[in-house]
Design a protein around this motif. Structure first.
Motif, PDB file in Angstrom:
ATOM      1  N   LYS A 177       0.828  -1.206   0.000  1.00  0.00           N
ATOM      2  CA  LYS A 177       0.000   0.000   0.000  1.00  0.00           C
ATOM      3  C   LYS A 177       0.864   1.259   0.000  1.00  0.00           C
ATOM      4  O   LYS A 177       0.524   2.252  -0.655  1.00  0.00           O
ATOM      5  N   SER A 181       0.895   4.031  -2.892  1.00  0.00           N
ATOM      6  CA  SER A 181       0.570   5.439  -2.618  1.00  0.00           C
ATOM      7  C   SER A 181       1.648   6.359  -3.172  1.00  0.00           C
ATOM      8  O   SER A 181       1.356   7.468  -3.632  1.00  0.00           O
ATOM      9  N   LYS A 185       0.929   9.342  -5.935  1.00  0.00           N
ATOM     10  CA  LYS A 185       1.311  10.736  -5.719  1.00  0.00           C
ATOM     11  C   LYS A 185       2.267  11.234  -6.802  1.00  0.00           C
ATOM     12  O   LYS A 185       2.160  12.366  -7.262  1.00  0.00           O
TER      13      LYS A 185
END
Length: 219
Positions: A177, A181, A185
């Motif tokens: 995860k 992420s 981003k």
């Protein structure tokens, strides 16, 4: 730890400078959501690769399409400021996440990504400086102005390449995860930078066309 704290302090200072710069350079911008502003932003964003992202970020600010200084100029400046802000935030996030990663291979990949996003921050900062110099020319069209336009495009294109390289360094879909992420981003930085480049191209094209027309008129 001291280095990490220093990086966070630097990020906070740079972010405050971005906000104050935007307020100073674009003093007449207001946070309004009238239909004319919304329509103008949506129309401009249709020409970008990521129109939904473009509208979402630019709609946070008002712009006047009938302004004597020109709507495209303002949108270009706001879009570049958005790109720089997202790059700064992403760099800060990457620095924090990197400290928590135990997998050495992933850690090194994230560090490479940090370097690429850091380069994007520097390049977008340079682009905004060039745009400020460009704004001083007003409606004057000469070789020096076209040179500044080329500089802005070069800096933003390079920033886009660096952010995109960060995204490509995390191939596939099987990842933790945290790593996922990071990719999201970084992808956000690449998207808003792509949009900023498209909006700047639109702003710059009118000056290039005028310069070409002037050249063709010469005997």
């Amino acid at each position: 730890m001291a280095q990490a704290q220093l990086n966070l302090i630097s990020i906070a200072i740079l972010f405050s400078l971005i906000v104050s710069s935007l307020a100073r350079v674009e003093p007449s911008l207001s946070r309004n959501n009238n239909s004319q502003t919304k329509t103008y932003i949506e129309s401009s964003c249709e020409r970008t690769l990521y129109p939904e992202s473009c509208v979402r970020y630019l709609s946070k600010f008002g712009t006047d399409s009938n302004s004597t200084t020109g709507g495209p100029q303002r949108l270009a400046h706001i879009a570049l400021s958005v790109s720089l802000t997202r790059a700064v935030h992403t760099r800060g996030y990457l620095l924090e996440v990197a400290k928590e990663l135990e997998n050495k291979k992933v850690y090194l990949t994230v560090q490479d990504c940090v370097n690429q996003i850091n380069d994007s921050v520097d390049e977008l900062s340079q682009a905004i400086r060039e745009l400020r110099r460009l704004n001083k020319f007003g409606s004057t069209i000469n070789d020096k102005m076209l040179w500044h336009i080329s500089n802005v495009e070069t800096w933003v294109s390079t920033a886009l390449t660096d952010a995109s390289s960060c995204v490509r360094s995390f191939p596939g879909h099987r990842m933790s995860k945290k790593v996922a992420s990071i990719k999201v981003k970084a992808k956000n930085v690449a998207e808003v930078t792509s949009n900023a480049l498209a909006l700047f191209h639109r702003y710059a094209s009118s000056y290039r066309q005028a310069a070409a027309a002037r050249t063709n008129k010469k005997p």
